[in-house]
Design an enzyme around this catalytic site. Structure first.
Site, PDB file in Angstrom:
ATOM      1  CG  ASP A 260      32.476   1.270 -17.011  1.00 46.33           C
ATOM      2  OD1 ASP A 260      31.731   2.188 -17.367  1.00 46.33           O
ATOM      3  OD2 ASP A 260      33.254   1.367 -16.023  1.00 46.33           O
ATOM      4  CD1 TRP A 261      33.126  -1.938 -10.651  1.00 48.34           C
ATOM      5  CD2 TRP A 261      34.954  -0.662 -10.565  1.00 48.34           C
ATOM      6  NE1 TRP A 261      33.715  -2.136  -9.431  1.00 48.34           N
ATOM      7  CE2 TRP A 261      34.830  -1.368  -9.348  1.00 48.34           C
ATOM      8  CE3 TRP A 261      36.031   0.192 -10.718  1.00 48.34           C
ATOM      9  CZ2 TRP A 261      35.759  -1.243  -8.316  1.00 48.34           C
ATOM     10  CZ3 TRP A 261      36.950   0.323  -9.684  1.00 48.34           C
ATOM     11  CH2 TRP A 261      36.820  -0.389  -8.503  1.00 48.34           C
TER      12      TRP A 261
END
Ligand code: GLC
Length: 732
Positions: A260-261
């Protein structure tokens, strides 16, 4: 190296063999687009140091970045473009928890298909959806993106989204790769705060959290996304047990796993790794193929390989998974997009899908005296009141970067059109926005309500009050909305409340202020016409709650498929706190599992939803009551539409494994069918139960189907009363 088929293997193997280590690591990097070319992005692509871009949706920019990758990098490997296409693209569908309320796999697949057609038309290849995190905490803002509290429902609907996004073949130009996220247990974030610690047993993980992910993996979802969560002290992005043992070895999953980011570099913030280099090492060892947004891979993987802390085989496996995704998407052959080859976004067909989904997502929770549907004859002057009645932006909900606000039709617009020439529709906002405590607009709204026959209030949450990082500890209607409803209730008019929100709200006090209550979530572009059609009876509401609604925040978590405990509560042993005599002796009240001020049940239970007609569950049967597991096991119910109008009913099947190797929930959803009934029509609805439905992970976390007694219920909600049972025999 693992392969999928000879042709793909030889092509990707050949390419891998030509790639330098730095070029391989470049494929493992994903950075955000910014809507135009930048020297940094162009330079990285030319140098083969970038494999993917997310959040770029300008087709000209995408094509130019792609041209640079294909024509100006040494090996010409195309980029894969990712975007959060969560519930629609330019045409916005209801938020996923609203879509879950449709219990309609076919419709949800259609919505995802429409979303893929619109997103692929600008050059998006990959969506970061479906989000299939199970959660039981409506304080968590990302419940808006979820498909509810139940693993069976979430699995079925998550698979429907995967099928819609990915279509029949990923190489089709309108197909986009889907992404099962967030792997795993993100929805168990402590106290409903986003990104918070997750403390969950392996058994709960396997029996509740993982089934939707396993179902999507089996359905061929092209990618997974690792969660931000600190999972029992080992963050998901660095969790080898989760991503290697379960995902790769147990499930034999061959797709691509993206972080994820910044979740790779956040391994340092967690205190799990010390510095970017160790974070990169932990993530690659845990099988994270591609790093989103942060740059530890391109910064440190070469030296980690040189130092022998990461092997070339580990790098090659990550790159193989990435190149396989690009191969499946047909990007080597067709890297460019031509928007002219696609249907226009926002077409009448797409708006119709958005409207139909919004209609079926609405849940009728209360309809005293059958005040709904409204007829023009009895409702000559209608007051529309509230901050959510006429706000195109807010009704789209969270995660709608590409939604076209101007295309939205609000409830006020739709009601004015519906009643044109029949009744008069007036509007007063009452509050400037959902969080406002400024009552200066009350007087106008109350005066308008007093002058009308019927009041339709549109209350709820602005879209910013749910979604990522937007969690609330108090989940009542925000601002002074309840105060406004109370003032209107004093007028003695016919009062209807439509709630537009990103989560289940606390409605214990609110519901007493109105005669009818319709829950519309954030209904998207066509929310207005959908709600209007229901309010006037053109559509019969069929939505069912995918989530239990607590009476008060203190009840959380309250969900239907709970364990029985050693001292369960029933209505004959529950006493409300206010009913306990003063000076009552310590043991006089029930020693069972409840809150004295809230009881032991939610306000509205999982699977609940009213209709304008009524359905009677009048018979349930099995062919016999003893089965060996390898024998077909069917349960049948006779259901009758008792009313004078047709309608859909979500017929639900629940089981209970009475005595087992571990305690089992008091009820578990193991089947549902959305069936249309003509007026006075009776149908037999049948369900097959197999090992898949009856099995569970036992005290040793091993899958088992255990002989023994099972209860079965079939009904229109998790409180189904039509009951039978069967004995599962050993298979000897
Ligand atoms: C966000 C979300 C994730 C999303 C990703 C890309 O932080 O957690 O769901 O897909 O970043 O926007």
């Amino acid at each position: 190296m693992t392969n999928q088929n000879t042709t793909t293997l030889s092509k990707i193997e050949t390419l891998l063999a030509e790639m330098t280590l730095r070029e391989k690591i470049g494929q493992m990097c994903q950075l955000p687009g910014v809507g135009h070319l930048t020297n940094d992005l162009v330079g990285k692509i030319r140098a083969s140091e970038l494999g993917s871009i997310l959040n770029e949706v300008n087709p000209e920019v995408i094509n130019e970045l792609q041209r640079i990758a294909v024509e100006e990098s040494r090996l010409g490997i195309p980029l894969v473009i990712g975007r959060d296409v969560i519930h629609g693209f330019k045409t916005v569908l209801p938020i996923p928890i609203g879509q879950a309320a449709t219990w309609n796999e076919e419709l949800i697949e259609k919505g995802a298909r429409m979303s893929a057609e619109e997103a692929s038309s600008v050059g998006v290849h990959w969506t970061f959806a479906p989000m299939i995190d199970i959660t039981r905490d409506p304080r968590w803002g990302r419940i808006a993106e979820s498909l509810g509290e139940d693993p069976y429902l979430t699995a079925k609907l998550g698979v429907a989204m995967v099928k819609g996004f990915q279509g029949k073949n990923l190489t089709d130009k309108t197909s986009i790769a889907a992404c099962a996220k967030h792997f795993a247990a993100y929805g168990y974030s402590e106290a409903g705060k986003d990104y918070a610690y997750v403390n969950i047993s392996e058994n709960e993980l396997r029996n509740v959290v993982l089934p939707p992910f396993k179902a999507c993996a089996e359905a061929g979802v092209a990618t997974f996304m690792a969660a931000f969560s600190d999972l029992n002290g080992v963050p998901a992005t660095g969790n080898e047990f989760l991503n290697q043992q379960i995902l790769r070895r147990e499930w034999n999953y061959k797709g691509m796993l993206v972080s994820d980011w910044d979740s790779v570099v956040q391994l340092n913030t967690h205190g799990f790794s010390e510095g970017g280099k160790e974070a990169a090492m932990e993530a690659v060892r845990a099988g994270v193929d591609m790093e989103m947004a942060s740059t530890t891979y391109i910064s440190y993987l070469e030296s980690l390989v040189t130092e022998g802390k990461i092997t070339l085989e580990q790098i090659d496996q990550c790159v193989y998974n990435i190149l396989s995704l690009k191969e499946k998407l047909g990007l080597f052959e067709n890297p460019y997009v031509n928007p002219a080859e696609f249907e226009p976004c926002g077409s009448a067909k797409n708006l119709e899908i958005a409207k139909n989904t919004a209609v079926e997502s609405c849940v009728l929770l209360k309809n005293d005296y059958h005040v709904l549907p409204l007829s023009p004859e009895k409702n000559k002057r209608i007051a529309v009141i509230g901050p959510m009645a006429n706000d195109k932006y807010e009704q789209m909900g969270t995660w709608t970067f590409d939604g076209v606000e101007e295309w939205c039709v609000t409830p006020l617009e739709a009601l004015k059109k519906e009643f044109e020439g029949k009744s008069e529709v007036f509007y007063a906002k009452g509050l400037s926005h959902s969080r406002s405590y400024d009552k200066s607009l009350f007087e106008e709204a109350i005066a308008l309500a007093a002058s009308c026959d019927t009041v339709i209030s549109f209350m709820g949450e602005e879209s910013i009050l749910s979604g990522e990082a937007h969690c609330r500890a108090d989940i009542n209607l925000p601002g002074a909305q309840n105060d406004l409803l109370k003032e209107i209730a004093k007028l003695g008019k016919t009062t209807i409340l439509v709630v537009m929100a990103g989560r289940p709200l606390i409605l214990e006090e609110t519901r007493h202020q109105v005669n009818a209550l319709l829950y519309a979530w954030h209904p998207g572009t066509m929310g207005g016409p959908a709600i209007a059609d229901i309010l006037v009876g053109k559509e019969n509401p069929s939505g069912k709650l995918p989530f239990s609604f607590p009476k008060m925040v203190g009840q959380i978590p309250v969900y239907y498929n709970q364990r029985n405990s050693g001292r369960p509560t029933t209505y004959d042993n529950f006493i409300h706190m206010n009913d306990i005599p003063v000076k009552a002796p310590q043991t006089s009240t029930g020693n069972t599992c409840f809150h004295m001020d809230a009881g032991f049940e939610p306000l509205y239970h999982f699977g609940f939803g009213l209709s304008y007609t009524s359905f009677r569950y009048q018979n349930i049967w099995l062919e016999k009551h003893k089965f060996k597991m390898n024998e077909p096991l069917w349960v049948h119910a006779e259901v009758r539409n008792e009313g004078s109008r047709g309608g859909y009913e979500v017929v639900q099947l629940y089981i209970r494994d009475q005595f087992a190797n571990i305690t089992r929930p008091v009820r578990e959803l193991k089947g549902f069918k959305k069936v249309f009934f003509e007026p006075n029509e009776t149908k037999v609805v049948s369900f097959e139960l197999t090992e898949k439905e009856l099995g569970f992970y036992n005290r040793n976390n091993a899958w088992m189907v255990e002989p023994g007694d099972f209860d079965v219920w079939i009904g229109g909600s998790s409180k189904a009363h039509l009951h039978t049972h069967f004995l599962l025999l050993p298979n000897e």
